[in-house]
Design a protein around this motif. Structure first.
Motif, PDB file in Angstrom:
ATOM      1  N   PHE A   3      67.474 -26.805   8.597  1.00  0.00           N
ATOM      2  CA  PHE A   3      66.887 -25.782   9.483  1.00  0.00           C
ATOM      3  C   PHE A   3      67.388 -25.974  10.920  1.00  0.00           C
ATOM      4  CE2 PHE A   3      63.247 -24.171  12.059  1.00  0.00           C
ATOM      5  CZ  PHE A   3      63.265 -22.851  11.614  1.00  0.00           C
ATOM      6  N   PHE A   4      67.260 -27.210  11.408  1.00  0.00           N
ATOM      7  CA  PHE A   4      67.763 -27.547  12.756  1.00  0.00           C
ATOM      8  C   PHE A   4      69.143 -28.173  12.591  1.00  0.00           C
ATOM      9  CE2 PHE A   4      63.110 -28.306  13.033  1.00  0.00           C
ATOM     10  CZ  PHE A   4      62.782 -27.434  14.062  1.00  0.00           C
ATOM     11  N   LYS A   5      70.159 -27.509  13.084  1.00  0.00           N
ATOM     12  CA  LYS A   5      71.521 -28.030  12.951  1.00  0.00           C
ATOM     13  C   LYS A   5      71.902 -28.754  14.243  1.00  0.00           C
ATOM     14  CE  LYS A   5      72.639 -26.378   8.928  1.00  0.00           C
ATOM     15  NZ  LYS A   5      72.921 -27.331   7.877  1.00  0.00           N
ATOM     16  N   GLY A   6      71.662 -30.063  14.277  1.00  0.00           N
ATOM     17  CA  GLY A   6      72.020 -30.831  15.481  1.00  0.00           C
ATOM     18  C   GLY A   6      73.522 -30.741  15.725  1.00  0.00           C
ATOM     19  N   HIS A   7      73.908 -30.584  16.987  1.00  0.00           N
ATOM     20  CA  HIS A   7      75.356 -30.455  17.242  1.00  0.00           C
ATOM     21  C   HIS A   7      76.059 -31.807  17.174  1.00  0.00           C
ATOM     22  CE1 HIS A   7      79.104 -28.745  18.545  1.00  0.00           C
ATOM     23  NE2 HIS A   7      79.216 -29.703  19.444  1.00  0.00           N
ATOM     24  N   ALA A  27      69.627 -33.016  24.189  1.00  0.00           N
ATOM     25  CA  ALA A  27      69.600 -32.826  22.734  1.00  0.00           C
ATOM     26  C   ALA A  27      70.009 -31.381  22.451  1.00  0.00           C
ATOM     27  CB  ALA A  27      68.204 -33.106  22.199  1.00  0.00           C
ATOM     28  N   THR A  28      71.011 -31.196  21.586  1.00  0.00           N
ATOM     29  CA  THR A  28      71.523 -29.844  21.335  1.00  0.00           C
ATOM     30  C   THR A  28      71.420 -29.516  19.846  1.00  0.00           C
ATOM     31  OG1 THR A  28      73.727 -30.818  21.168  1.00  0.00           O
ATOM     32  CG2 THR A  28      73.162 -29.815  23.264  1.00  0.00           C
ATOM     33  N   TRP A  29      71.008 -28.317  19.560  1.00  0.00           N
ATOM     34  CA  TRP A  29      70.957 -27.879  18.157  1.00  0.00           C
ATOM     35  C   TRP A  29      71.015 -26.368  18.069  1.00  0.00           C
ATOM     36  CZ3 TRP A  29      66.560 -28.985  20.900  1.00  0.00           C
ATOM     37  CH2 TRP A  29      65.513 -28.070  20.846  1.00  0.00           C
ATOM     38  N   ASN A  30      71.351 -25.911  16.883  1.00  0.00           N
ATOM     39  CA  ASN A  30      71.351 -24.507  16.542  1.00  0.00           C
ATOM     40  C   ASN A  30      70.409 -24.330  15.368  1.00  0.00           C
ATOM     41  OD1 ASN A  30      72.898 -21.985  17.156  1.00  0.00           O
ATOM     42  ND2 ASN A  30      74.451 -23.500  17.697  1.00  0.00           N
ATOM     43  N   PHE A  31      69.871 -23.154  15.211  1.00  0.00           N
ATOM     44  CA  PHE A  31      69.152 -22.894  13.969  1.00  0.00           C
ATOM     45  C   PHE A  31      70.164 -22.433  12.926  1.00  0.00           C
ATOM     46  CE2 PHE A  31      65.810 -22.569  17.134  1.00  0.00           C
ATOM     47  CZ  PHE A  31      64.896 -23.436  16.572  1.00  0.00           C
ATOM     48  N   ALA A  32      69.940 -22.852  11.674  1.00  0.00           N
ATOM     49  CA  ALA A  32      70.853 -22.437  10.604  1.00  0.00           C
ATOM     50  C   ALA A  32      70.959 -20.906  10.633  1.00  0.00           C
ATOM     51  CB  ALA A  32      70.339 -22.938   9.264  1.00  0.00           C
ATOM     52  N   ASN A  33      69.832 -20.272  10.826  1.00  0.00           N
ATOM     53  CA  ASN A  33      69.802 -18.816  11.011  1.00  0.00           C
ATOM     54  C   ASN A  33      69.811 -18.557  12.521  1.00  0.00           C
ATOM     55  OD1 ASN A  33      69.100 -16.172  11.388  1.00  0.00           O
ATOM     56  ND2 ASN A  33      67.119 -16.302  10.315  1.00  0.00           N
ATOM     57  N   THR A  34      70.960 -18.194  13.065  1.00  0.00           N
ATOM     58  CA  THR A  34      71.073 -18.116  14.540  1.00  0.00           C
ATOM     59  C   THR A  34      70.216 -16.991  15.138  1.00  0.00           C
ATOM     60  OG1 THR A  34      73.102 -16.844  14.265  1.00  0.00           O
ATOM     61  CG2 THR A  34      73.359 -19.195  14.728  1.00  0.00           C
ATOM     62  N   ASP A  35      69.731 -16.085  14.292  1.00  0.00           N
ATOM     63  CA  ASP A  35      68.817 -15.049  14.809  1.00  0.00           C
ATOM     64  C   ASP A  35      67.540 -15.693  15.370  1.00  0.00           C
ATOM     65  OD1 ASP A  35      70.572 -13.171  13.993  1.00  0.00           O
ATOM     66  OD2 ASP A  35      69.454 -12.566  12.196  1.00  0.00           O
ATOM     67  N   LEU A  36      67.265 -16.908  14.903  1.00  0.00           N
ATOM     68  CA  LEU A  36      66.013 -17.560  15.337  1.00  0.00           C
ATOM     69  C   LEU A  36      66.103 -18.146  16.744  1.00  0.00           C
ATOM     70  CD1 LEU A  36      64.845 -19.409  12.081  1.00  0.00           C
ATOM     71  CD2 LEU A  36      63.911 -17.313  13.096  1.00  0.00           C
ATOM     72  N   ASN A  37      67.329 -18.274  17.272  1.00  0.00           N
ATOM     73  CA  ASN A  37      67.477 -18.884  18.598  1.00  0.00           C
ATOM     74  C   ASN A  37      66.600 -18.189  19.636  1.00  0.00           C
ATOM     75  OD1 ASN A  37      69.306 -20.675  17.568  1.00  0.00           O
ATOM     76  ND2 ASN A  37      71.126 -19.597  18.306  1.00  0.00           N
ATOM     77  N   GLN A  38      66.717 -16.857  19.679  1.00  0.00           N
ATOM     78  CA  GLN A  38      65.977 -16.115  20.698  1.00  0.00           C
ATOM     79  C   GLN A  38      64.478 -16.134  20.405  1.00  0.00           C
ATOM     80  OE1 GLN A  38      67.389 -15.184  23.603  1.00  0.00           O
ATOM     81  NE2 GLN A  38      65.265 -14.798  24.222  1.00  0.00           N
TER      82      GLN A  38
END
Ligand code: PMP
Length: 366
Positions: free
Chosen positions: A289-293, A304-315
């Motif tokens: 779910f949390f994709k750590g960079h 600490a940097t991460w993306n959501f697997a579903n990038t729509d969730l970022n916002q």
């Protein structure tokens, strides 16, 4: 008072108690009837502020006596040029090694090349969008210095220890410590110059602290204008011209806060480790779910940097964070996603609040 938890990458959060001290002293500094911003840098009162900050910094960071502490301006970006001008000029090899761990590298090498210094690529993490610190560094025997960025603010990676003399090919290190300066003890044994803007871990923006080994002044060229030479600042107690007095005062308060209230650099390092763990534990608990960079062994304790697997969730995450007064979490455009900057002054409660929100977010969106 209603202060948000501010995860901004810099200028960044400052300790509330230090801001309160500044507030209480602002209009009448030590009974003078004027503020510290309004007095001569050559007067007795400011001289004491300056001297105390330098002495406390030397003690805090265990800076050996053969290093000078310089207060400069122009940020790390100015040091990108001053380092090659002064350390790789006509009196020494016009060749310097650079380790590429992210965006700042492009700017550092451009500055070096502009002043005629040949750049030797000592290592790079570019192939994997800078998700790690390179394990192998190729030193070379003819380098004026080896430049590294100890913490990569944008990508969230950090050198876990500094390259040894063997790794740097006996070249002294020049280190951009902008985003982890004073966050942990510093091993000075292989350092020639360490520089950092104070706006992340150590104060407001506008002051650049440079710690330099005294043997390096002999490399300077007489053709370099005085204001661009390190020795000018060393000879004049950083007051060849008017220094950023307010920033020096505020920096001094932070140094004192670290020394007296945080257990020095060992104390703050332990605190920073605990804070970062709160966030990385949540990331590690749900890696799909949390994709750590950053890869685990290169992780930054500062960003600490991460993306959501579903990038729509970022916002969606940012909007919810906003409602909870968790500010400044938007990632840099080159990595995307989220970035939590958790420098010295971020309280553990701020990291705990963020970790709690991340767990709840996982529950409702995972
Ligand atoms: N190096 C690093 C690692 C940084 O994080 C930054 C600022 N974000 C800079 C250099 C540039 O610093 P300044 O804006 O003080 O010139």
């Amino acid at each position: 008072m209603n202060r948000a938890f501010n995860f901004s990458a810099g200028p960044a959060t400052l300790p509330t108690e230090v801001l309160e001290t500044i507030q209480s002293e602002l209009l009448d500094f030590q009974g003078t009837g004027i503020s510290v911003m309004e007095m001569s840098h050559r007067g007795k009162i400011f001289d004491a502020v300056y001297k105390e900050s330098v002495a406390n910094l030397r003690q805090l960071a265990a800076i050996p006596e053969d290093f000078d502490i310089l207060y400069m301006t122009g940020g790390a970006s100015t040091q990108f040029a001053l380092a090659p001008i002064n350390l790789a000029g006509p009196k020494t090899a016009k060749k310097a090694g650079y380790v590429n761990t992210g965006s700042w590298y492009e700017k550092t090498i451009k500055a070096a090349q502009t002043v005629g210094v040949e750049v030797f690529d000592a290592a790079s993490s570019k192939g994997s969008n800078h998700n790690h610190i390179p394990k192998e560094i190729a030193g070379a025997s003819d380098l004026a210095y080896l430049h590294i960025t100890s913490n990569n603010t944008i990508f969230g990676t950090q050198f876990q220890s500094l390259p040894s003399a063997k790794e740097s090919g006996d070249a002294k290190l020049v280190i951009d410590m902008s985003s982890d300066f004073l966050s942990k003890p510093i091993d000075w044994s292989n350092i020639g110059v360490a520089y950092a803007g104070t706006q992340k871990n150590a104060g407001p923006s506008g002051l650049t602290v440079v710690v330099i080994h005294r043997s390096l002044y002999e490399r300077e060229s007489d053709e370099t204008p005085a204001m661009f030479r390190y020795s000018t600042f060393a000879k004049n107690d950083s007051m060849y011209n008017t220094p950023p007095t307010f920033q020096i005062y505020a920096f001094g308060l932070i140094v004192k806060w670290l020394l007296e209230k945080q257990g020095g650099l060992t104390g703050i390092a332990a605190h920073n480790e605990k804070k970062a763990k709160l966030i990385y534990d949540v990331i590690d608990g749900a890696p799909e779910f949390f994709k750590g960079h950053s890869v685990t062994d290169s992780r930054s304790l500062m960003n600490a940097t991460w993306n959501f697997a579903n990038t729509d969730l970022n916002q969606v995450f940012l909007d919810g964070a906003n409602d909870r007064r968790l500010d400044g979490l938007k990632g840099h455009r080159s990595v995307g996603g989220l970035r939590a900057s958790i420098y010295n002054a971020m309280p553990a409660a701020g990291c705990a609040a963020l970790a709690e929100y991340m767990k709840e977010f996982l529950k409702s969106n995972g």
